[in-house]
Design a protein around this motif. Sequence first.
Motif, PDB file in Angstrom:
ATOM      1  N   THR A  70     -28.528  34.045   8.167  1.00 36.88           N
ATOM      2  CA  THR A  70     -29.860  34.148   8.179  1.00 36.88           C
ATOM      3  C   THR A  70     -30.386  34.304   6.670  1.00 36.88           C
ATOM      4  N   ALA A  71     -31.600  34.118   6.696  1.00 36.90           N
ATOM      5  CA  ALA A  71     -32.242  34.562   5.310  1.00 36.90           C
ATOM      6  C   ALA A  71     -33.734  35.024   5.617  1.00 36.90           C
ATOM      7  N   ALA A  72     -34.125  35.803   4.642  1.00 34.48           N
ATOM      8  CA  ALA A  72     -35.725  36.208   4.670  1.00 34.48           C
ATOM      9  C   ALA A  72     -36.641  35.277   3.755  1.00 34.48           C
ATOM     10  N   VAL A  73     -37.306  34.570   4.406  1.00 33.50           N
ATOM     11  CA  VAL A  73     -37.945  33.527   3.691  1.00 33.50           C
ATOM     12  C   VAL A  73     -39.617  33.129   3.884  1.00 33.50           C
ATOM     13  N   GLY A  74     -40.146  32.546   3.219  1.00 37.57           N
ATOM     14  CA  GLY A  74     -41.678  32.306   3.357  1.00 37.57           C
ATOM     15  C   GLY A  74     -42.546  33.171   2.401  1.00 37.57           C
ATOM     16  N   ASN A  75     -43.585  33.955   2.784  1.00 37.50           N
ATOM     17  CA  ASN A  75     -44.348  34.608   1.683  1.00 37.50           C
ATOM     18  C   ASN A  75     -43.690  35.517   1.195  1.00 37.50           C
ATOM     19  N   ILE A  76     -42.350  35.854   1.488  1.00 40.67           N
ATOM     20  CA  ILE A  76     -41.702  37.105   0.789  1.00 40.67           C
ATOM     21  C   ILE A  76     -41.249  36.227  -0.445  1.00 40.67           C
ATOM     22  N   GLY A  77     -41.341  35.078  -0.991  1.00 44.95           N
ATOM     23  CA  GLY A  77     -41.189  34.723  -2.240  1.00 44.95           C
ATOM     24  C   GLY A  77     -39.948  33.631  -2.218  1.00 44.95           C
ATOM     25  N   VAL A  78     -39.177  33.633  -1.018  1.00 50.68           N
ATOM     26  CA  VAL A  78     -38.131  32.703  -1.161  1.00 50.68           C
ATOM     27  C   VAL A  78     -38.632  31.465  -0.300  1.00 50.68           C
ATOM     28  N   SER A  79     -38.525  30.148  -0.836  1.00 49.18           N
ATOM     29  CA  SER A  79     -39.193  28.945  -0.346  1.00 49.18           C
ATOM     30  C   SER A  79     -38.471  28.527   1.064  1.00 49.18           C
ATOM     31  N   LEU A  80     -39.524  28.557   2.153  1.00 47.91           N
ATOM     32  CA  LEU A  80     -39.108  27.903   3.180  1.00 47.91           C
ATOM     33  C   LEU A  80     -38.643  26.380   3.161  1.00 47.91           C
ATOM     34  N   LEU A  81     -39.092  25.852   2.132  1.00 48.28           N
ATOM     35  CA  LEU A  81     -38.820  24.370   1.835  1.00 48.28           C
ATOM     36  C   LEU A  81     -37.367  24.337   1.578  1.00 48.28           C
ATOM     37  N   ASP A  82     -36.951  25.103   0.653  1.00 51.21           N
ATOM     38  CA  ASP A  82     -35.321  25.245   0.224  1.00 51.21           C
ATOM     39  C   ASP A  82     -34.484  25.667   1.744  1.00 51.21           C
ATOM     40  N   ALA A  83     -34.929  26.554   2.318  1.00 51.17           N
ATOM     41  CA  ALA A  83     -34.298  26.816   3.371  1.00 51.17           C
ATOM     42  C   ALA A  83     -33.918  25.978   4.295  1.00 51.17           C
ATOM     43  N   VAL A  84     -34.979  24.919   4.449  1.00 46.20           N
ATOM     44  CA  VAL A  84     -34.750  23.799   5.555  1.00 46.20           C
ATOM     45  C   VAL A  84     -34.219  22.665   5.020  1.00 46.20           C
ATOM     46  N   THR A  85     -34.299  22.651   3.796  1.00 49.66           N
ATOM     47  CA  THR A  85     -33.655  21.135   3.087  1.00 49.66           C
ATOM     48  C   THR A  85     -32.359  21.272   2.145  1.00 49.66           C
ATOM     49  N   GLY A  86     -31.967  22.577   2.215  1.00 51.62           N
ATOM     50  CA  GLY A  86     -31.106  22.976   1.249  1.00 51.62           C
ATOM     51  C   GLY A  86     -29.627  22.636   1.877  1.00 51.62           C
ATOM     52  N   ASP A  87     -28.431  22.818   1.260  1.00 54.94           N
ATOM     53  CA  ASP A  87     -27.089  22.726   1.801  1.00 54.94           C
ATOM     54  C   ASP A  87     -26.778  23.843   2.523  1.00 54.94           C
ATOM     55  N   GLU A  88     -27.247  24.905   2.576  1.00 55.67           N
ATOM     56  CA  GLU A  88     -26.857  25.989   3.374  1.00 55.67           C
ATOM     57  C   GLU A  88     -27.462  26.027   4.878  1.00 55.67           C
ATOM     58  N   GLU A  89     -26.729  26.049   5.781  1.00 58.98           N
ATOM     59  CA  GLU A  89     -27.084  26.121   7.268  1.00 58.98           C
ATOM     60  C   GLU A  89     -27.266  27.390   7.957  1.00 58.98           C
ATOM     61  N   TYR A  90     -28.354  27.636   8.704  1.00 64.38           N
ATOM     62  CA  TYR A  90     -28.795  28.961   9.164  1.00 64.38           C
ATOM     63  C   TYR A  90     -28.825  28.858  10.641  1.00 64.38           C
ATOM     64  N   ASP A  91     -28.400  30.159  11.403  1.00 62.18           N
ATOM     65  CA  ASP A  91     -28.650  30.339  12.927  1.00 62.18           C
ATOM     66  C   ASP A  91     -29.964  30.671  13.101  1.00 62.18           C
ATOM     67  N   VAL A  92     -30.626  31.276  12.253  1.00 63.15           N
ATOM     68  CA  VAL A  92     -31.890  31.777  12.482  1.00 63.15           C
ATOM     69  C   VAL A  92     -32.632  32.158  11.297  1.00 63.15           C
ATOM     70  N   LEU A  93     -33.929  31.805  11.204  1.00 64.44           N
ATOM     71  CA  LEU A  93     -34.650  32.337   9.957  1.00 64.44           C
ATOM     72  C   LEU A  93     -35.338  33.348  10.429  1.00 64.44           C
ATOM     73  N   ALA A  94     -35.493  34.576   9.270  1.00 66.77           N
ATOM     74  CA  ALA A  94     -36.649  35.379   9.521  1.00 66.77           C
ATOM     75  C   ALA A  94     -37.888  35.363   8.444  1.00 66.77           C
ATOM     76  N   VAL A  95     -38.929  34.763   9.020  1.00 70.93           N
ATOM     77  CA  VAL A  95     -39.970  34.197   8.478  1.00 70.93           C
ATOM     78  C   VAL A  95     -41.212  34.937   8.070  1.00 70.93           C
ATOM     79  N   GLU A  96     -41.649  35.367   6.907  1.00 71.40           N
ATOM     80  CA  GLU A  96     -42.759  36.150   6.649  1.00 71.40           C
ATOM     81  C   GLU A  96     -43.913  34.961   6.370  1.00 71.40           C
ATOM     82  N   LEU A  97     -45.177  35.042   7.149  1.00 70.77           N
ATOM     83  CA  LEU A  97     -46.056  34.286   6.903  1.00 70.77           C
ATOM     84  C   LEU A  97     -47.525  34.962   6.711  1.00 70.77           C
ATOM     85  N   SER A  98     -48.158  34.609   5.633  1.00 73.74           N
ATOM     86  CA  SER A  98     -49.400  35.102   5.427  1.00 73.74           C
ATOM     87  C   SER A  98     -50.618  34.233   6.086  1.00 73.74           C
ATOM     88  N   SER A  99     -51.776  34.714   6.085  1.00 73.57           N
ATOM     89  CA  SER A  99     -53.004  34.181   6.894  1.00 73.57           C
ATOM     90  C   SER A  99     -53.395  32.806   6.155  1.00 73.57           C
TER      91      SER A  99
END
Length: 481
Positions: free
Chosen positions: A154-183
Amino acid sequence: MGSGQVTDSSAPFDFRGKHLTVAGLGVSGVPAAKVLHGLGARVTVVNDGDDERARTQAAELETLGVTVRLGDGATLPEGTELIVTAPGWKPDKPLFTAAHEAGVPVWGDVELAWRLRGLDGRKAAPWLAVTGTNGKTTTVQMLASILRAAGLRTAAVGNIGVSLLDAVTGDEEYDVLAVELSSYQLHWAPSLRAHSAAVLNLAPDHLDWHGSMEAYAADKGRIYEGNRVACVYNVADKATEDLVREADVEEGCRAVGFTLGSPAPSQLGVVEGLLVDRAFVEDRQKNAQELAEVSDVDPPAPHNIANALAAAALARSFGVSAAAVRDGLRAFTPDAHRIAHVADVDGVAYVDDSKATNTHATEASLAAYESIVWIAGGLAKGATFDELVAGAAKRLRGAVLIGADRALIREALARHAPEVPVVDLDRTDTGAMLQAVQEAQRLARPGDTVLLAPACASMDMFTNYNKRGDAFAQAVRELGA
């Protein structure tokens, strides 16, 4: 809560040869432009600013073959078939008006990331999503810690400062993502369909961007749309439950509450110092599952326990064991400047909550301590302080005020806590923090907490809340030297 079969509206989009416009450079625009270019799109980036940083980013993109227009974020490039915008761009910008008139869709970086999941044939990792006025980052980090404790990638991604785009298009595969989203991000993400999602709380914020509290709440509520397993809400904040009731979700998705009190069925809560689950157990009418002790949460302040319960609810919705919840909470270390204990000096605790930049966050911070010398002030961003001061008056030993809008807090103290001694520092230079801490030390008694919880933004005196917190910590260290 509406129910029924909700279809995923994120139809495949062939980017090859399409004329796409990216609105804004920065932490989301540059990755978006690179990804879209890599997918074969003809990309133009428009940006309001034309400073040195923007020119450096533009030069990097232009070497790839991306067109960049600096100093002109208002004009829709000819032939644009889709806009991907940075989340902070307001919906009323002329660029979006022109796009609407031309029938051009507008996506945010989160929408783009959602549509790119599994594009290369890999299994698309489900999203456990979190939003709210306060507590998002801490909750997402707790959630990621719990998921890791369960052995999940997993990874903590989104508004937390870690790119969601990198998480979904990068080389690493995840079982589940913890995603922070702003309004902001949710406003531009109409297709998002999370596995489960939580709205932690709702209080007025960013109203200049959204236009009204109703619009702000509606954008936060988008996080529940199409949820598959659980919509997690705050029992103490009825507005979050209202958003669940209004959401259109997948058949079988459940409303799950979290509370600092004893939980009812379909809730997580606290019983005799234990975090317990009555939602993801067999026969929840009669049974409860112990998850962790309150002392496993760092720090065990009420609002942070609420964060832990929300994180636990999302993890449990994904099938995580009670033991992993406990182990993940124990392993979690909060970020700096979030109710961070700096030192004890002469029997007085000094606590840095510089991240409390609005009244809602400060209310939670003040509620965590019994006797407080409060250091507050900065840029109020249009906030009022009467309700905050009235609620905390009985806990205040004294107050030390700094920053440009300190008079607003001083006047609220005069109205609602006239017996509380107030030191008003008529200076906004960075050295004011040392004097503020010295004045707080003078007011404090053994057993008190000197709490930096400014209820205001920092930019009148400091680069950001981190620098403000660092200045507080340095001043405290000088006390104890």
